[in-house]
Scaffold this active site. Structure first.
Site, PDB file in Angstrom:
ATOM      1  N   LEU A  21       0.537  -0.747   0.209  1.00  0.00           N
ATOM      2  CA  LEU A  21       0.324   0.346   0.112  1.00  0.00           C
ATOM      3  C   LEU A  21       0.843   1.458  -0.087  1.00  0.00           C
ATOM      4  O   LEU A  21       1.535   1.186   0.440  1.00  0.00           O
ATOM      5  CB  LEU A  21      -0.590  -0.114   0.893  1.00  0.00           C
ATOM      6  CG  LEU A  21      -1.983  -1.197   1.303  1.00  0.00           C
ATOM      7  CD1 LEU A  21      -2.738  -1.307   2.881  1.00  0.00           C
ATOM      8  CD2 LEU A  21      -2.135  -1.668   0.436  1.00  0.00           C
ATOM      9  N   ASP A  43      10.947  -4.779   8.371  1.00  0.00           N
ATOM     10  CA  ASP A  43       9.951  -5.048   9.623  1.00  0.00           C
ATOM     11  C   ASP A  43      10.246  -6.031   9.825  1.00  0.00           C
ATOM     12  O   ASP A  43      10.951  -6.465  10.268  1.00  0.00           O
ATOM     13  CB  ASP A  43       8.413  -4.661   8.544  1.00  0.00           C
ATOM     14  CG  ASP A  43       7.755  -4.215   9.782  1.00  0.00           C
ATOM     15  OD1 ASP A  43       6.920  -4.682  10.224  1.00  0.00           O
ATOM     16  OD2 ASP A  43       6.970  -2.830   9.808  1.00  0.00           O
ATOM     17  N   SER A  98       4.321   4.202   3.163  1.00  0.00           N
ATOM     18  CA  SER A  98       4.068   2.698   2.545  1.00  0.00           C
ATOM     19  C   SER A  98       4.038   1.853   3.240  1.00  0.00           C
ATOM     20  O   SER A  98       4.625   2.084   4.509  1.00  0.00           O
ATOM     21  CB  SER A  98       4.629   2.554   1.066  1.00  0.00           C
ATOM     22  OG  SER A  98       5.991   2.388   1.140  1.00  0.00           O
ATOM     23  N   LYS A  99       3.377   0.591   2.792  1.00  0.00           N
ATOM     24  CA  LYS A  99       3.881  -0.597   4.006  1.00  0.00           C
ATOM     25  C   LYS A  99       3.742  -1.119   2.698  1.00  0.00           C
ATOM     26  O   LYS A  99       2.548  -1.442   2.192  1.00  0.00           O
ATOM     27  CB  LYS A  99       2.594  -0.319   4.867  1.00  0.00           C
ATOM     28  CG  LYS A  99       3.793  -1.194   6.217  1.00  0.00           C
ATOM     29  CD  LYS A  99       4.798  -0.238   6.704  1.00  0.00           C
ATOM     30  CE  LYS A  99       5.293  -0.548   8.198  1.00  0.00           C
ATOM     31  NZ  LYS A  99       6.425  -0.147   8.423  1.00  0.00           N
ATOM     32  N   GLY A 100       3.977  -2.330   3.198  1.00  0.00           N
ATOM     33  CA  GLY A 100       4.014  -3.985   2.643  1.00  0.00           C
ATOM     34  C   GLY A 100       4.151  -5.504   3.210  1.00  0.00           C
ATOM     35  O   GLY A 100       4.494  -5.403   4.358  1.00  0.00           O
TER      36      GLY A 100
END
Length: 932
Positions: free
Chosen positions: A138, A246, A180-182
């Site tokens: 995202l 992460d 953003s992050k995945g």
């Protein structure tokens, strides 16, 4: 179709996989048309007019959909159609080196056009699907960055990632990219007990996930954007993709950069920061050091210096971890009385500060250490290390005392809850999980099942300070609840932003040096050596952001009711622009704000942190859209962003950085908003009908002309030297002066006049006025000035700072004085003596004081007060111009107007004893205008 249906599951779509498949089979002709629509949009060798074909197919679909009898089936089919139309790119027709289709699929979506996507909706989303792995990425904007998580939430990992990207979006206001992050999940993982096989599958799936992202991402080759092969694009160029570590991927940066190299991606090893050639966050301790800036500020407000005074701590994490381990080594006066991780519970009721610090240091240096490795002989009486698998744990009187409980035996879960609620000075979260919620929230709403058994309410916390080195340690409502009962807390986005800030510096430095290496002016080894040599300075640049963000929050919290109206206006403005949804961000509604005003309560620091972030996002967007980043004057911001050695050696390359405009806009936004507050730009822009860029230019003029930055730095240096409340008072005073000066600058600045010209025009006069103030001020004004300065000196402020800060009130008219000197052919001394004389004879300082008492509950009241204050200065200037033009002295002028002056003096005496009221002020201003 299966890939889409799996994506729908992550959206919380109401229908099961089997039901969806049955609906597709039952409506086979429509399903076939949906597949044809997808082919018309994306098949690389499609023959014919794509747009016309899609239009024709959609017309056919609409006609056939009217024959679908079932409402459920209709909804399912329309979900597929809308999602395909919202799909921007796919790798479906890409092949491997052998010519076979790839064993995974990826789809780039516009989630704002996909039905059922929960708020907040990102700008872009990439869905990766295969039999081995599923993943989602995202992005809040075209230039965005954030970590990739190895998730264990197979059923709802998008929900997890959405929560993380929401926090990331707020956190990223200190850096160039937005959030953003995945995240990805393994679908056929070997047993976790087979560690090597499990890890190998995780790495393999991580690579597949990254490949799915890069398959759809444009590249840059020799300065030109190159689209991916066999990908039909329904969006604009989009080459910026940066990832980070992460949960589960902390050691994967080199793996990611290897994938980047395989693709020949333009960012190279800037694709994933923190690899073997980059800034190692754990070695730098940067995330913990950033959180510690928050800790130090919280305790400073309590009158405690954490670096020389012992204080008690309960913690979440262990010494092998980055954020917890580094954090618990940032003061030699930490008394860590309790802590836990996923394996053990540590209790040390009365630790020896020096001995326990040394033992924590040993554990930090010990690879894969746990609390069980702690030397038990060093634990104080009544303490110990207990496994979380124990059936129950007996607690000594000493342990019960430090935890503030009476029960002698607890289960591990109960003990965890007791530690979270312990009456310690600091609760430090360096772990993973959500441990604090609000009393009215359910555990299901929190969305972290692992902590349901021991999670506590914010209202039940007994610590004085809570620091969030880890992400999502508290729900936002939990933070607010704790803050409303008097607890000191910001947010995770504030406390742990240093990690992402450091990564962004690394990425932008590598982008800069990459062009220099490519030009042959630097070898790769020289680049790597240079990167390493700048580690300390990069750390300093990052921690400066942490220092000033927390300072901005404390200034707002210092006068919560005073700033509440401005915060409310800002939220209303952002809502009208579609930038903010208060309910999603847990910000109070207008009705709630009305209720708080009645109770004399403002926003809490956690709420203020969200407002601060949204203010920065708004200002940044406006600046990027303006011509301000192209103004040569602001190129200094670009230099200030990078370590000094880069500015000295590679100034030309910095000036042509691909993200030059974004870096300038980010640096200036943070500088101004951190200094002047979240509401500053919006308030001035709304009041003056100006743009954010206009306000920034006006603020910059005020800062330069009046040398405000020097004063700000000197007030910052008062940390631990004066009471924190006094320090915040001084900072608030300086902000008020900057605001007034900025408003003035907006009036006098010609759009055609550049900043250096205006600075050169007014700065020398402002400085001379300060140097000559002792001589040029009338006796009464001089005595008032010295009285104010002496009060600050008595409170502990250094004499020179006290003099300079209180002198600003008298230097402020310098702008008018310069113009008066030019228009009347007088020198600055003549103008200043005449101006101050008029001010003294009319008691204008007293009138300004009365004006400052006027309410500012609404924008109109605020504007009325500002206009009245400006009128006082304007009237003094007009009278002074008349005197100088007629070459008349002040005493003669006073004699001619004595009756009117006496009436004004009597009126001032009368209203000084009354409540603040605009009416008598308006009468006085009319009388003063008659004298002009």
């Amino acid at each position: 179709m299966r890939a889409c249906s799996r994506y729908f599951k992550q959206l919380g779509f109401a229908y099961s996989q089997n039901y969806i498949e049955a609906a597709l089979n039952k409506n086979a002709p429509i399903t076939q048309l949906i597949a044809e629509l997808f082919g018309a949009r994306f098949k690389p060798d499609y023959v014919g007019d794509r747009e016309q074909a899609q239009k024709h197919i959609r017309e056919q679909l609409e006609a056939q959909m009217s024959n679908v009898a079932s409402l459920d089936e209709d909804r399912i089919l329309r979900q597929f159609i809308a999602t395909i139309v919202a799909t921007l790119r796919t790798n479906l027709w890409q092949t491997t080196a052998s010519g076979a289709f790839k064993p995974y699929m990826s789809f780039k979506l516009n989630p704002r056009e996909v039905p059922g996507v929960p708020e907040p909706k990102p700008l872009f989303e990439i869905w990766v699907y295969s039999p081995r792995v599923e993943g989602v990425h995202l992005r809040g904007g075209k230039v965005a960055r954030g970590g990739l998580r190895w998730s264990d939430r197979r059923e709802d990992f998008r929900t997890e990632i959405l929560g993380l990207v929401k926090a990331q979006q707020v956190k990223n206001t200190v850096i160039v990219p937005v959030g953003s992050k995945g995240g990805f999940v393994l679908k056929n993982a070997p047993p976790a007990t087979d560690r090597e096989a499990y890890q190998a599958e995780g790495v393999a799936c991580y690579k597949i996930f990254l490949s799915g992202l890069l398959d759809l991402t444009d590249n840059i080759v020799k300065g030109a954007v190159v689209p991916p092969k066999l990908v039909i694009r329904h969006d604009v160029d989009d080459p910026y993709l940066v990832v980070a570590a992460d949960k589960g991927t902390a050691t994967f940066s080199d793996i990611a950069n290897g994938v980047s190299a395989d693709y020949g991606f333009w960012l190279g090893d800037a694709f994933a920061s923190g690899g073997s050639v980059g800034y190692d966050h754990k070695k730098m301790g940067i995330t913990a050091r950033g959180a510690w800036e928050s800790v130090k500020r919280h305790f400073r407000s309590l009158g405690v210096n954490t670096q020389d005074t012992a204080f008690t701590v309960a913690g979440i994490g262990d010494m092998s971890g980055d954020v917890f381990g580094n954090g618990m080594l940032l003061s030699q006066h930490i008394k860590l009385v309790a802590a836990f991780d996923h394996r053990h519970i540590f209790i040390d009721p009365s630790p020896d500060v020096a001995t326990s610090f040394a033992e924590r240091q040993r554990l930090f240096n010990l690879s894969r250490s746990s609390w069980d490795d702690y030397d038990k002989s060093l634990i104080s009486a009544g303490g110990g290390v207990f496994p979380r698998t124990a059936k129950s744990i007996s607690l000594s009187p000493e342990a019960r005392a430090v935890l503030g409980i009476e029960t002698a035996e607890l289960t591990p879960v109960e003990l965890l809850r007791a530690i979270l609620q312990a009456p310690v000075d600091l609760l430090y979260n360096g772990g993973i999980g959500t441990y604090v919620k609000a009393k009215y929230e359910t555990h299901a709403q929190v969305g972290d099942k692992a902590g349901d058994a021991f999670r506590v309410n914010g209202s039940d916390l007994r610590c004085k300070v809570l620091a969030e080195g880890g992400n999502l340690g508290c729900t936002q409502n939990g933070r607010i609840e704790f803050a409303q009962k008097g607890g000191r807390i910001y947010t995770d986005a504030i406390d742990n932003s240093a990690g992402v800030d450091c990564s962004d510096h690394e990425v932008n430095i590598k982008i800069l040096l990459g062009s220099i290496v490519e030009a042959g002016d630097l070898t790769l080894k020289q680049r790597n050596d240079l990167l390493a040599s700048m580690t300390d300075e990069v750390g300093h640049l990052v921690l400066t952001d942490n220092y000033y963000q927390s300072q901005a929050l404390d200034i707002a919290a210092h006068r919560p009711l005073y700033v509440l109206d401005g915060q409310q206006r800002l939220m209303q403005s952002l809502e009208k622009q579609g930038r903010l949804n208060r309910a999603i961000e847990y910000l109070p509604s207008d009705d709630e704000i009305f209720h708080r005003k009645a109770l004399k309560q403002g926003l809490t620091a956690p709420e203020g942190a969200v407002v601060l972030a949204y203010a920065k996002m708004s200002v940044f967007d406006e600046l990027v859209a303006s011509n301000l980043p192209d103004d040569p004057f602001f190129s200094r911001a670009l230099k200030a962003y990078f370590p000094q050695v880069l500015s000295e050696r590679f100034a030309e390359a910095i000036a042509h950085h691909p993200l030059k405009r974004e870096i300038i806009a980010t640096f200036i936004t943070n500088t101004v908003v951190n200094r002047a507050g979240a509401t500053f730009v919006n308030f001035i822009a709304t009041e003056a009908g100006a743009t954010a860029a206009d306000v920034i230019r006006a603020f910059t003029l005020a800062r330069e002309i009046f040398d405000l930055e020097v004063l700000w730095d000197q007030i910052d240096a008062l940390d631990y030297k004066v009471d924190s409340k006094l320090q915040l008072d001084l900072l608030s005073k300086l902000i008020a002066i900057a605001q007034r000066a900025s408003r003035w600058m907006l009036r006098i600045r010609s759009q055609s006049t550049d900043l250096p010209t205006l600075i050169q025009r007014y700065q020398p006069a402002a400085r001379e006025l300060r140097w000559q103030l002792d001589d040029w001020l009338p006796a009464n004004a001089h005595a008032s000035w010295q009285k104010e300065a002496e009060a600050l000196t008595q409170a502990g402020v250094e004499a020179t700072l006290a003099q300079n800060l209180t002198a600003l009130e008298y230097i402020f008219p310098a702008l008018d004085l310069v113009d008066l000197a030019q228009s009347t052919s007088s020198d600055l001394e003549q103008v200043a003596r005449a101006y101050f004389g008029i001010d003294d004879e009319l008691g204008l300082t007293g009138w300004r004081n009365q004006i400052n008492r006027l309410p500012t509950d609404t924008l109109w009241q605020t504007q009325a007060r500002g206009s009245a204050r400006d009128d006082v200065y304007s009237i003094a200037s007009q009278i002074t111009r008349g005197l100088l033009s007629r070459q008349e002295d002040v005493s003669n002028w006073h004699a001619q107007h004595a009756p009117a002056i006496d009436r004004l003096t009597a009126l001032l005496t009368t209203i000084s004893a009354q409540g603040p009221d605009l009416a008598p002020v308006s009468v006085a201003l009319r009388e003063l205008r008659h004298l002009a």
